[in-house]
Design a protein around this motif. Structure first.
Motif, PDB file in Angstrom:
ATOM      1  N   ARG A 164      -3.275   3.727  -0.658  1.00  0.00           N
ATOM      2  CA  ARG A 164      -3.841   3.110  -1.877  1.00  0.00           C
ATOM      3  C   ARG A 164      -3.111   1.799  -2.115  1.00  0.00           C
ATOM      4  NH1 ARG A 164      -3.403   7.096  -5.612  1.00  0.00           N
ATOM      5  NH2 ARG A 164      -5.576   7.698  -5.624  1.00  0.00           N
ATOM      6  N   LYS A 169       1.437   4.919   1.110  1.00  0.00           N
ATOM      7  CA  LYS A 169       0.894   5.619   2.281  1.00  0.00           C
ATOM      8  C   LYS A 169       1.501   7.005   2.428  1.00  0.00           C
ATOM      9  CE  LYS A 169       1.597   1.142   4.497  1.00  0.00           C
ATOM     10  NZ  LYS A 169       2.122   0.373   5.622  1.00  0.00           N
ATOM     11  N   ASP A 226     -13.074  -1.230  -5.729  1.00  0.00           N
ATOM     12  CA  ASP A 226     -12.249  -0.317  -6.509  1.00  0.00           C
ATOM     13  C   ASP A 226     -10.813  -0.370  -5.995  1.00  0.00           C
ATOM     14  OD1 ASP A 226     -11.047   1.704  -7.887  1.00  0.00           O
ATOM     15  OD2 ASP A 226     -12.232   3.333  -6.998  1.00  0.00           O
ATOM     16  N   SER A 232       5.725   3.206   0.365  1.00  0.00           N
ATOM     17  CA  SER A 232       4.888   2.003   0.344  1.00  0.00           C
ATOM     18  C   SER A 232       5.389   0.966   1.341  1.00  0.00           C
ATOM     19  CB  SER A 232       4.858   1.419  -1.068  1.00  0.00           C
ATOM     20  OG  SER A 232       6.155   1.089  -1.472  1.00  0.00           O
ATOM     21  N   ASP A 254      -1.775  11.952  -3.892  1.00  0.00           N
ATOM     22  CA  ASP A 254      -1.628  12.219  -5.319  1.00  0.00           C
ATOM     23  C   ASP A 254      -0.868  13.504  -5.625  1.00  0.00           C
ATOM     24  OD1 ASP A 254      -2.896   9.883  -6.129  1.00  0.00           O
ATOM     25  OD2 ASP A 254      -4.850  10.771  -5.679  1.00  0.00           O
ATOM     26  N   GLN A 311      -3.467   8.546   4.365  1.00  0.00           N
ATOM     27  CA  GLN A 311      -4.122   8.106   3.133  1.00  0.00           C
ATOM     28  C   GLN A 311      -3.342   6.903   2.620  1.00  0.00           C
ATOM     29  OE1 GLN A 311      -4.093  11.437   0.420  1.00  0.00           O
ATOM     30  NE2 GLN A 311      -5.557  12.604   1.640  1.00  0.00           N
ATOM     31  N   MET A 349       0.863  -1.178   0.000  1.00  0.00           N
ATOM     32  CA  MET A 349       0.000   0.000   0.000  1.00  0.00           C
ATOM     33  C   MET A 349       0.900   1.230   0.000  1.00  0.00           C
ATOM     34  SD  MET A 349      -2.634   1.222   3.017  1.00  0.00           S
ATOM     35  CE  MET A 349      -4.230   0.587   2.525  1.00  0.00           C
ATOM     36  N   ASN A 368      -8.222   0.966  -7.058  1.00  0.00           N
ATOM     37  CA  ASN A 368      -7.492   2.240  -7.147  1.00  0.00           C
ATOM     38  C   ASN A 368      -7.961   3.272  -6.125  1.00  0.00           C
ATOM     39  OD1 ASN A 368      -5.872   1.484  -9.366  1.00  0.00           O
ATOM     40  ND2 ASN A 368      -7.697   1.682 -10.658  1.00  0.00           N
ATOM     41  N   ARG A 369      -8.863   2.843  -5.281  1.00  0.00           N
ATOM     42  CA  ARG A 369      -9.444   3.796  -4.339  1.00  0.00           C
ATOM     43  C   ARG A 369      -8.391   4.362  -3.380  1.00  0.00           C
ATOM     44  NH1 ARG A 369     -14.240   2.407  -0.089  1.00  0.00           N
ATOM     45  NH2 ARG A 369     -14.067   4.340   1.100  1.00  0.00           N
ATOM     46  N   LYS A 370      -8.516   5.646  -3.130  1.00  0.00           N
ATOM     47  CA  LYS A 370      -7.656   6.273  -2.126  1.00  0.00           C
ATOM     48  C   LYS A 370      -8.371   6.185  -0.789  1.00  0.00           C
ATOM     49  CE  LYS A 370      -6.942  10.727  -2.547  1.00  0.00           C
ATOM     50  NZ  LYS A 370      -6.371  11.932  -3.186  1.00  0.00           N
ATOM     51  N   PHE A 371      -7.843   5.362   0.095  1.00  0.00           N
ATOM     52  CA  PHE A 371      -8.466   5.197   1.408  1.00  0.00           C
ATOM     53  C   PHE A 371      -7.987   6.303   2.330  1.00  0.00           C
ATOM     54  CE2 PHE A 371      -8.341   0.844  -0.298  1.00  0.00           C
ATOM     55  CZ  PHE A 371      -9.681   0.518  -0.191  1.00  0.00           C
ATOM     56  N   ARG A 372      -8.918   6.868   3.053  1.00  0.00           N
ATOM     57  CA  ARG A 372      -8.562   7.859   4.056  1.00  0.00           C
ATOM     58  C   ARG A 372      -8.666   7.200   5.426  1.00  0.00           C
ATOM     59  NH1 ARG A 372      -9.894  12.946   1.381  1.00  0.00           N
ATOM     60  NH2 ARG A 372     -10.329  13.859   3.414  1.00  0.00           N
TER      61      ARG A 372
END
Ligand code: VTB
Ligand code: MG
Ligand code: MG
Length: 332
Positions: free
Chosen positions: A246, A135, A265, A223, A150, A244, A133, A267-271
């Motif tokens: 991904r 981070k 998903d 990562s 991003d 965050q 992931m 590609n989702r950006k997890f918060r």
């Protein structure tokens, strides 16, 4: 006391007595691993921690399901994803474990190996598959979204420096020392910030950002394991801060596994709130000495441990120093 308390999350909340129960669980795992510090045998140290953690969890009055564990059922004999743990009485909770975070550092008796555990009300933890992931994390006290996965490293570091009111050359980023991070490390240094490289242990790396005055670390980047990302998010949910993440699937098999675990998903950006929500309790005990916690000391018939245990509902952070007695070759 009532079985449950009102939480500010979506469920009824966790009983506060669990705070102490969970400290006991990470203490047991840390002591077991500590006896194998510096033996050059990562697997043995990890197994000792897993066995001890599972045994202690079995005594806690919960109906627990492991959602972040040692692997899939067929590859991990214990604390596998989906395993039921606890006495089977009490609240239904989801559990994330890393019985020995930093197996290599423990095997080499280097700093910052931890025994780590988080529990949440059912549904409160992301079911993250064991893959990489990406981070980014900062501690509390900054405006929301001060940094973004991003954005470029330079933009993130400049935003952070501005919010702190310091020049960028006073910002220190913690990054895992891996060849894959060469470009990131170069970009951070080029922006004018410093990089503290760590050999392993990015849960601690993220937690360090919550106390930059003490640790000298302002931001975590790069990562690492997705399970470690969820555990770090659980800690930040209690202390404050932002993270965050991904997923970085390396092969189709990993994409399939993520989907099977409910991640539609990839590609989702997890918060933070996507990784740890509802009421959470997080506990970590030091295995080897580190800047977060002192490691286990074994002196004759006694073992001394240091644990940090926190609870999101109140934001209380406790440091517990325990002395455990050796009874029948086991510290209790
Ligand atoms: C991190 C770190 C772990 O794995 O998640 C890292 O927290 C990522 O994997 O302590 P790689 O080692 O493959 O880079 C550990 O270092 C070991 O589990
Ligand atoms: Mg592990
Ligand atoms: Mg780990």
């Amino acid at each position: 006391m009532s079985k449950t308390e009102q939480s500010n999350g979506h469920g009824p909340g966790l009983e506060r007595i669990l705070v102490l129960e969970l400290a006991r669980v990470t203490e047991a795992a840390a002591i077991a691993a500590a006896q194998l510090r510096g033996r050059g045998n990562e697997k043995a140290a990890d197994k000792a921690a897993v066995d001890a953690m599972r045994r202690e969890l079995g005594r806690v009055e919960i109906q627990g399901t492991v959602v972040i564990g040692e692997g899939e059922m067929d590859e991990a004999p214990m604390l596998y994803i989906g395993e039921k743990v606890g006495t089977g009485e009490g609240p239904e909770v989801d559990i994330a474990v890393d019985p020995l975070e930093g197996t290599t550092i423990c095997a080499k008796a280097m700093p910052n190996a931890l025994a780590v555990l988080a529990i949440a009300e059912k549904g409160g933890l992301l079911h993250a598959p064991d893959m990489y992931m990406n981070k980014i994390a900062v501690g509390p006290g900054y405006p929301d979204d001060i940094v973004d996965l991003d954005a470029t490293p330079a933009d993130n570091l400049n935003a952070l420096a501005k919010a702190k009111g310091v020049p960028i050359n006073e910002i220190m980023a913690c990054i895992l020392d891996r060849p894959r991070h060469a470009e990131l490390i170069r970009a951070v240094r080029e922006a004018g910030a410093g990089v503290q490289l760590i050999p392993d242990g990015d849960i601690a790396g993220v937690i360090w950002t919550t106390d930059p005055k003490e640790t000298g670390i302002d931001i975590y980047m790069g990562s690492g394991g997705a399970p470690e990302g969820v555990l770090a998010a659980a800690a930040l949910r209690c202390i404050g801060g932002q993270i965050q993440g991904r997923l970085i699937p390396m092969k189709d098999e990993e994409r399939i596994r993520a989907e099977k675990m409910g991640i539609s998903d990839i590609n989702r950006k997890f918060r933070l709130q996507d990784m740890a929500s509802a009421d959470v309790v997080f506990s970590a005990t030091g295995v080897t000495d580190g800047s977060l916690l002192k490691g286990v000391r074994i002196r004759g018939d006694f073992a001394e441990t240091e644990t940090v245990v926190m609870r999101s509902k109140t934001g209380t952070v406790r440091r517990i120093k325990s002395t455990l007695r050796n009874v029948g070759a086991r510290f209790i």
